[in-house]
Write a protein that holds these residues in place. Structure first.
Motif, PDB file in Angstrom:
ATOM      1  N   GLN A 126       8.187  -0.396   3.379  1.00  0.00           N
ATOM      2  CA  GLN A 126       6.821  -0.843   3.076  1.00  0.00           C
ATOM      3  C   GLN A 126       6.741  -2.368   2.919  1.00  0.00           C
ATOM      4  O   GLN A 126       5.718  -2.899   2.494  1.00  0.00           O
ATOM      5  CB  GLN A 126       6.328  -0.169   1.788  1.00  0.00           C
ATOM      6  CG  GLN A 126       6.211   1.339   1.882  1.00  0.00           C
ATOM      7  CD  GLN A 126       5.201   1.762   2.939  1.00  0.00           C
ATOM      8  OE1 GLN A 126       4.112   1.205   3.035  1.00  0.00           O
ATOM      9  NE2 GLN A 126       5.572   2.759   3.748  1.00  0.00           N
ATOM     10  N   THR A 151       3.151   0.218  -4.555  1.00  0.00           N
ATOM     11  CA  THR A 151       4.063   0.852  -3.593  1.00  0.00           C
ATOM     12  C   THR A 151       5.042   1.775  -4.290  1.00  0.00           C
ATOM     13  O   THR A 151       5.305   2.902  -3.846  1.00  0.00           O
ATOM     14  CB  THR A 151       4.839  -0.215  -2.799  1.00  0.00           C
ATOM     15  OG1 THR A 151       3.933  -1.159  -2.234  1.00  0.00           O
ATOM     16  CG2 THR A 151       5.653   0.426  -1.685  1.00  0.00           C
ATOM     17  N   SER A 168       3.292   4.974  -5.370  1.00  0.00           N
ATOM     18  CA  SER A 168       3.044   5.883  -4.233  1.00  0.00           C
ATOM     19  C   SER A 168       4.324   6.601  -3.823  1.00  0.00           C
ATOM     20  O   SER A 168       4.278   7.781  -3.435  1.00  0.00           O
ATOM     21  CB  SER A 168       2.452   5.109  -3.053  1.00  0.00           C
ATOM     22  OG  SER A 168       3.408   4.235  -2.485  1.00  0.00           O
ATOM     23  N   ILE A 169       5.446   5.927  -3.899  1.00  0.00           N
ATOM     24  CA  ILE A 169       6.724   6.549  -3.553  1.00  0.00           C
ATOM     25  C   ILE A 169       7.103   7.640  -4.569  1.00  0.00           C
ATOM     26  O   ILE A 169       7.527   8.730  -4.208  1.00  0.00           O
ATOM     27  CB  ILE A 169       7.841   5.483  -3.494  1.00  0.00           C
ATOM     28  CG1 ILE A 169       7.587   4.519  -2.323  1.00  0.00           C
ATOM     29  CG2 ILE A 169       9.209   6.142  -3.342  1.00  0.00           C
ATOM     30  CD1 ILE A 169       8.486   3.303  -2.338  1.00  0.00           C
ATOM     31  N   THR A 208       5.146   9.336  -6.528  1.00  0.00           N
ATOM     32  CA  THR A 208       4.190  10.439  -6.632  1.00  0.00           C
ATOM     33  C   THR A 208       3.947  11.133  -5.304  1.00  0.00           C
ATOM     34  O   THR A 208       3.131  12.052  -5.210  1.00  0.00           O
ATOM     35  CB  THR A 208       2.843   9.946  -7.179  1.00  0.00           C
ATOM     36  OG1 THR A 208       2.336   8.915  -6.321  1.00  0.00           O
ATOM     37  CG2 THR A 208       3.012   9.391  -8.578  1.00  0.00           C
ATOM     38  N   ASP A 209       4.673  10.704  -4.265  1.00  0.00           N
ATOM     39  CA  ASP A 209       4.485  11.291  -2.933  1.00  0.00           C
ATOM     40  C   ASP A 209       5.049  12.688  -2.904  1.00  0.00           C
ATOM     41  O   ASP A 209       6.213  12.926  -3.210  1.00  0.00           O
ATOM     42  CB  ASP A 209       5.199  10.412  -1.883  1.00  0.00           C
ATOM     43  CG  ASP A 209       4.921  10.872  -0.461  1.00  0.00           C
ATOM     44  OD1 ASP A 209       4.017  11.723  -0.290  1.00  0.00           O
ATOM     45  OD2 ASP A 209       5.592  10.380   0.463  1.00  0.00           O
ATOM     46  N   ASP A 210       4.218  13.613  -2.522  1.00  0.00           N
ATOM     47  CA  ASP A 210       4.654  15.014  -2.415  1.00  0.00           C
ATOM     48  C   ASP A 210       5.401  15.243  -1.105  1.00  0.00           C
ATOM     49  O   ASP A 210       5.973  16.307  -0.915  1.00  0.00           O
ATOM     50  CB  ASP A 210       3.453  15.962  -2.510  1.00  0.00           C
ATOM     51  CG  ASP A 210       2.784  15.893  -3.886  1.00  0.00           C
ATOM     52  OD1 ASP A 210       1.568  16.129  -3.941  1.00  0.00           O
ATOM     53  OD2 ASP A 210       3.509  15.634  -4.873  1.00  0.00           O
TER      54      ASP A 210
END
Length: 380
Positions: free
Chosen positions: A340, A372, A375-376, A378-380
């Motif tokens: 990212q 960033t 998001s990493i 909590t990314d399912d």
């Protein structure tokens, strides 16, 4: 990485001066922005890996560099007269107590080459700057790593290690410490120096002193001839690309170091830039205030994300990646951030496999990091 055996066979009949050199791994620098751009095709990159000053450098530095551009065909002043005079005034020492280096790493190397030989020992702390161990191997010396105490230096144990190893020539102490950010009190350091033989040189690596003025141990030089303080213009002063550092010591030690150092080891531009940077302490104060403010903000964000960290007295913070999801590790977080366009520093080389070191950036850099990272995680 090649094994020692394969390196040795490929070198034959060439033999390094010390077998320990074969066990050295090349120093891993923070990934450059240009390299990430080449690998991932990302142009919008945030680098928070190498503890550089995200503000840059003082405007006075730019002017000083410009004034030197017409003199690039000329060698620099090999003695660094004007910079050394400015440093002497700033640190309240004699000019003869100063040694200039091509960054502080150069000075650490000069110290090792000046005082350490095969069979001698270098004492340092676990989780301290990896270069200390490298210097021992380069000199064919014994590296004595003392277990850390709460991720910082255990000075009592280090004092005992010196006693247990009468062949000790150097002790390296980073204060504040890199990569953990821990800090030692004046009383602790004074007691430590007083406890070791005067024949043992105690090197205080104060690369991050501008971010923690209370860590200044300049006063030790007035009492102990076996203390050397090493500092750099690469961090708060924003001159990492120019490589300028300096050492403060007794006159006798400085005289020896100046015999060993390479002639013209600091460039003409480096000398001028460092003198200009030193003269702008308002810039350093603004840098420190910005760093403190952003550090506090990052700490709150890591708390909110459920990530542990070590309170830091420098311009970086060490964060622990220990979450319930099995596929989330420090290594995977590092790689995901790279993808990212966010560069941070993994610490596996220090034996800190669950930790990442993150440089404090500008507000917008830190916001992008946290967004960033969130998001990493909590990314399912």
């Amino acid at each position: 990485m090649q094994s020692s055996q394969s390196i040795e066979s490929s070198l034959s009949p060439l033999v390094p001066a010390y077998a320990s050199i074969l066990s050295l791994a090349p120093y891993q620098t923070g990934k450059p922005v240009e390299e990430l751009t080449r690998e991932y095709g990302i142009s919008d990159v945030v680098k928070l890996a190498s503890n550089e000053n995200p503000v840059g450098c003082s405007p006075k530095v730019t002017l000083a560099i410009t004034e030197q551009l017409g003199q690039l065909a000329r060698y620099p002043d090999g003695n660094g007269y004007y910079l050394k005079q400015a440093l002497a005034d700033f640190n309240d020492v004699n000019v003869d107590q100063i040694t200039l280096g091509n960054g502080s790493d150069d000075l650490l190397d000069i110290l090792a080459r000046s005082f350490v030989g095969a069979g001698d020992a270098i004492v340092y702390s676990q989780y301290a700057f990896v270069v200390y161990s490298m210097l021992a191997k380069m000199q064919g010396a014994m590296d004595v790593e003392v277990p850390a105490q709460r991720f910082g230096h255990d000075l009592k144990a280090m004092s005992q290690a010196v006693q247990d190893n009468p062949n000790t020539k150097l002790v390296f102490i980073a204060n504040p410490n890199n990569p953990t950010g821990t800090q030692l009190a004046h009383k602790e350091l004074h007691a430590f120096v007083a406890s070791v033989p005067s024949s043992v040189l105690v090197v205080l690596d104060e690369a991050y002193i501008e971010y923690s003025p209370e860590s200044n141990n300049r006063a030790l030089l007035d009492e102990f001839d076996n203390v050397v303080i090493v500092r750099t213009f690469s961090k708060a002063y924003g001159l990492a690309g120019l490589r300028v550092g300096y050492a403060l010591s007794s006159v006798a030690v400085a005289d020896l170091l100046n015999r060993i150092r390479q002639p013209f080891n600091v460039s003409r531009i480096g000398l001028a830039a460092a003198a200009a940077a030193l003269a702008d302490q308002d810039f350093i104060e603004r840098t420190r205030l910005m760093n403190d403010e952003q550090m506090r903000w990052l700490e709150k964000q890591f708390d909110a994300l459920g990530l542990g960290f070590i309170k830091s007295h420098a311009n970086f913070i060490m964060v622990k990646i220990e979450v319930e999801m099995e596929d989330i590790t420090a290594a995977s977080i590092h790689e995901a951030l790279l993808e990212q366009g966010v560069i941070i520093r993994p610490l596996a080389a220090y034996g800190l496999h669950n930790w990442l070191r993150i440089t404090v950036g500008l507000a917008e850099d830190n916001l992008r990091l946290i967004d960033t990272l969130r998001s990493i995680l909590t990314d399912d």
